[in-house]
Motif scaffolding. Sequence first.
Motif, mmCIF file in Angstrom:
data_model
loop_
_atom_site.group_PDB
_atom_site.id
_atom_site.type_symbol
_atom_site.label_atom_id
_atom_site.label_comp_id
_atom_site.label_asym_id
_atom_site.label_seq_id
_atom_site.Cartn_x
_atom_site.Cartn_y
_atom_site.Cartn_z
ATOM 1 N N GLN A 102 0.405 1.060 -6.182
ATOM 2 C CA GLN A 102 0.546 2.359 -7.421
ATOM 3 C C GLN A 102 -0.422 1.552 -7.700
ATOM 4 O O GLN A 102 -0.797 0.556 -8.053
ATOM 5 C CB GLN A 102 2.094 2.213 -7.326
ATOM 6 C CG GLN A 102 2.308 0.902 -7.989
ATOM 7 C CD GLN A 102 3.219 -0.159 -7.256
ATOM 8 O OE1 GLN A 102 3.536 -0.248 -6.127
ATOM 9 N NE2 GLN A 102 3.462 -1.521 -7.820
ATOM 10 N N PRO A 103 -0.450 2.398 -8.868
ATOM 11 C CA PRO A 103 -1.500 1.487 -9.888
ATOM 12 C C PRO A 103 -0.785 0.861 -10.643
ATOM 13 O O PRO A 103 -0.021 0.234 -10.880
ATOM 14 C CB PRO A 103 -1.427 3.155 -10.984
ATOM 15 C CG PRO A 103 -0.570 4.382 -10.597
ATOM 16 C CD PRO A 103 0.145 3.510 -9.079
ATOM 17 N N TYR A 104 -1.652 0.111 -10.709
ATOM 18 C CA TYR A 104 -1.312 -1.517 -11.762
ATOM 19 C C TYR A 104 -2.671 -1.464 -12.547
ATOM 20 O O TYR A 104 -3.876 -1.665 -12.424
ATOM 21 C CB TYR A 104 -1.875 -2.544 -10.434
ATOM 22 C CG TYR A 104 -1.576 -3.997 -10.832
ATOM 23 C CD1 TYR A 104 0.040 -3.989 -11.221
ATOM 24 C CD2 TYR A 104 -1.937 -4.761 -10.867
ATOM 25 C CE1 TYR A 104 -0.281 -5.029 -12.560
ATOM 26 C CE2 TYR A 104 -1.616 -5.852 -12.270
ATOM 27 C CZ TYR A 104 -0.634 -6.409 -12.059
ATOM 28 O OH TYR A 104 -0.090 -7.584 -13.081
ATOM 29 N N LEU A 118 -3.358 3.851 -16.270
ATOM 30 C CA LEU A 118 -5.277 2.976 -16.189
ATOM 31 C C LEU A 118 -5.804 3.982 -17.010
ATOM 32 O O LEU A 118 -7.305 3.043 -16.927
ATOM 33 C CB LEU A 118 -5.427 4.117 -14.436
ATOM 34 C CG LEU A 118 -4.799 3.024 -13.622
ATOM 35 C CD1 LEU A 118 -5.527 3.472 -12.146
ATOM 36 C CD2 LEU A 118 -4.235 1.554 -12.892
ATOM 37 N N GLY A 119 -5.841 4.384 -17.676
ATOM 38 C CA GLY A 119 -6.355 5.340 -19.044
ATOM 39 C C GLY A 119 -6.168 4.365 -20.302
ATOM 40 O O GLY A 119 -5.030 3.879 -20.740
ATOM 41 N N GLU A 120 -7.056 3.472 -20.461
ATOM 42 C CA GLU A 120 -7.555 2.489 -21.424
ATOM 43 C C GLU A 120 -6.598 2.918 -22.987
ATOM 44 O O GLU A 120 -6.007 2.053 -23.128
ATOM 45 C CB GLU A 120 -8.720 1.572 -21.582
ATOM 46 C CG GLU A 120 -8.923 1.798 -20.492
ATOM 47 C CD GLU A 120 -10.433 0.678 -20.239
ATOM 48 O OE1 GLU A 120 -11.147 0.562 -21.025
ATOM 49 O OE2 GLU A 120 -11.182 -0.102 -19.771
ATOM 50 N N ASP A 157 7.100 0.662 -18.641
ATOM 51 C CA ASP A 157 5.997 1.466 -16.798
ATOM 52 C C ASP A 157 5.016 1.942 -17.541
ATOM 53 O O ASP A 157 3.674 1.729 -16.415
ATOM 54 C CB ASP A 157 7.268 2.384 -16.512
ATOM 55 C CG ASP A 157 8.223 2.403 -15.855
ATOM 56 O OD1 ASP A 157 8.429 0.764 -15.916
ATOM 57 O OD2 ASP A 157 9.386 2.763 -15.075
ATOM 58 N N ILE A 158 4.621 2.819 -18.477
ATOM 59 C CA ILE A 158 3.445 3.034 -18.599
ATOM 60 C C ILE A 158 2.348 1.903 -19.283
ATOM 61 O O ILE A 158 1.317 1.633 -18.495
ATOM 62 C CB ILE A 158 3.705 3.968 -19.923
ATOM 63 C CG1 ILE A 158 4.296 5.072 -19.670
ATOM 64 C CG2 ILE A 158 2.084 4.208 -20.249
ATOM 65 C CD1 ILE A 158 4.382 5.856 -21.126
ATOM 66 N N PRO A 208 -5.409 7.153 -3.185
ATOM 67 C CA PRO A 208 -4.577 6.267 -3.874
ATOM 68 C C PRO A 208 -5.552 4.949 -4.731
ATOM 69 O O PRO A 208 -6.567 5.512 -4.572
ATOM 70 C CB PRO A 208 -4.569 5.087 -2.432
ATOM 71 C CG PRO A 208 -5.244 5.809 -1.389
ATOM 72 C CD PRO A 208 -5.867 7.165 -1.933
ATOM 73 N N PHE A 209 -4.740 4.504 -6.102
ATOM 74 C CA PHE A 209 -5.032 3.080 -6.745
ATOM 75 C C PHE A 209 -6.209 2.556 -5.756
ATOM 76 O O PHE A 209 -5.861 1.628 -5.228
ATOM 77 C CB PHE A 209 -4.255 3.061 -7.508
ATOM 78 C CG PHE A 209 -5.342 2.016 -8.882
ATOM 79 C CD1 PHE A 209 -6.324 2.523 -8.752
ATOM 80 C CD2 PHE A 209 -4.523 0.556 -8.912
ATOM 81 C CE1 PHE A 209 -7.080 1.487 -9.965
ATOM 82 C CE2 PHE A 209 -4.891 -0.040 -9.760
ATOM 83 C CZ PHE A 209 -6.031 0.135 -10.235
ATOM 84 N N THR A 210 -7.869 2.276 -5.551
ATOM 85 C CA THR A 210 -8.359 1.802 -5.440
ATOM 86 C C THR A 210 -9.429 1.156 -5.846
ATOM 87 O O THR A 210 -10.181 2.245 -6.974
ATOM 88 C CB THR A 210 -9.259 2.485 -4.135
ATOM 89 O OG1 THR A 210 -8.633 2.613 -3.332
ATOM 90 C CG2 THR A 210 -9.661 1.037 -3.344
#
Length: 579
Positions: free
Chosen positions: A190-192, A511-513, A505-506, A126-128
């Motif tokens: 979820q990814p934020y 998370l990719g800048e 949503d993207i 998970p995103f951490t």
Amino acid sequence: MKSRRLSPLWAPLAPFLIFAVVAIVVVATAIAVTRDSDSPEAPASLDAAEEPDAEALPGGTVSVSHAGSPASLNRAVAIGDTRLVRRLMAPVTGENLLSMRPDYTYAPQLAEAVPSESGGGVTRDPFTVRFTIRENAAWSDGTPVSGDDVRFTWQAMINRENRVASRVGWSAVADVRTPSARQAEIEFRQPYAAWRELFSSSGEGRGVLLPAHALEDKNLNAVWNEDPPLGTGPYIVETYKPGTSLVLSRNPNYWNTDDPGPYVRRIVHRFRPDGDAVTRDFLSQRASLVNLRDFSRADALAAGRNSTVVSTPGTTLEHLHFNTQDSVMGDGNVRRALALAIDRDALLQEVPGTPASLQSFVPRQQTEFFVPAWDGYDPDPSRVEELMTASRYTKNAAGFYEDADEELVIQIVAAPGNPAREIYLEMIEEQLTTAGIRVEIRFVERLRRELLRGNFQVAALAYEAAPEPKLEAQFGSRSIPLDADGFRGANISRFSDPELDALLDITAEELGEQERAAAVRSVQQMLADILVVLPLYQWPEVIGTRDTLNGVTVNPSPVTSFASAVRWNFTDEPVGEVP
């Protein structure tokens, strides 16, 4: 001949069209300085970008005048308008794990580093995110800052009993773990993408980090309204008299030994009746610094002696917002015709304070997200006529467009009390009249209720840009205000499109800048093509300084120029008196 002055939604509400959607509080700040003898020496220079013209003198009192007064000192809860106290106290009394630079990039503050996938501290699935707190970071009572404070802040923000100023992003956090006293491990559901903002002194939730040891048994809604809050910054609250003054003094337990400041002994905030009083303080040389968001006063400030006035693009974006579910403004041809009938460059020539032209829906400081998507909307009378004709509007004998013998009148609403807005709306009315589009301008007091319910056609608004673009909150279909959810959404344009939602949503989860930045730019291109909003200009941040005050850094980000207070110093006997 009938006159179409209101769409069907407007008609029953016409007697009480009183509203403002986004209340942008004008903050006017003036600062005066006096010398003090019981302070440690300041170095002869600050860093290269802020080097004073003469030897920095230690100590002194900086007197700050404001138009208005905060309702509470608690930045975490929504009591009145928290922007004034957040703007002035966050940079100097309350710090966070991260801070924001003037170019909108992040820097470590209480944390040792900014976590990243490449440098460590960020993992997926998970995103951490993992923070390590600086070893010497401490609260103003001497208690070390710990991972428990991060966990406590998260719990306070998601607690529905707490009337927090903002929960945006916090609900995406699944858990906060503390592997050691100086570590915090944040796991997201979820990814934020905007996660850095949660832990920044300029971010959502009013950029707060809360001390667990001081608040764990307290009612967050009731503490720190008038009592001095605990913080980690270079200054602490000494005294507070609501509606009168707020006095900050140097934090004797300030942890950051890497910074030679603060130099100034005390900062006295005085709450003045209006911006006129603040401007008079500067012009009479009773003040040494002015930080104005009321940029219409910039020309008046420039008349001050022995001073410099700098205007730089700020974080507030002026724009026209279209209701796409209105019976008239739901027609894309009509929206585009309005945009092509408005000469935005001409507006800039008349609006005081030298605002910056705006062709995007993010500040130009956010260079990776910036795209001039609206630069194709230059005045084009022939195209206006083409678009209106395509939507079956014809001109009557008076030269105004009508539909089936019913004259078209488009209503633009705005909040009163903004001189610059009043100027440009008068110009827009003239420009649209020349194009054959009759306009009715209404300045109303309480507009928010009607905007959220869709009872408007066009609204002239100002949007305060967040440290991270969160366009999904303003333009996503899930954010359309509905009766069922108490009209809580922010998408007042009410536009809905699956392709736009996918892009949004993207922007919210990627998370990719580079990938996220590309999606933000694509969203703006789509919004410009659909024409949900029409950007007008970027409010300038106006900084006026007296020659005696050094160390003031212009910071056109949400951190504000008060972040440089730790390095303020003066070199000469200050002008005027400290009240």
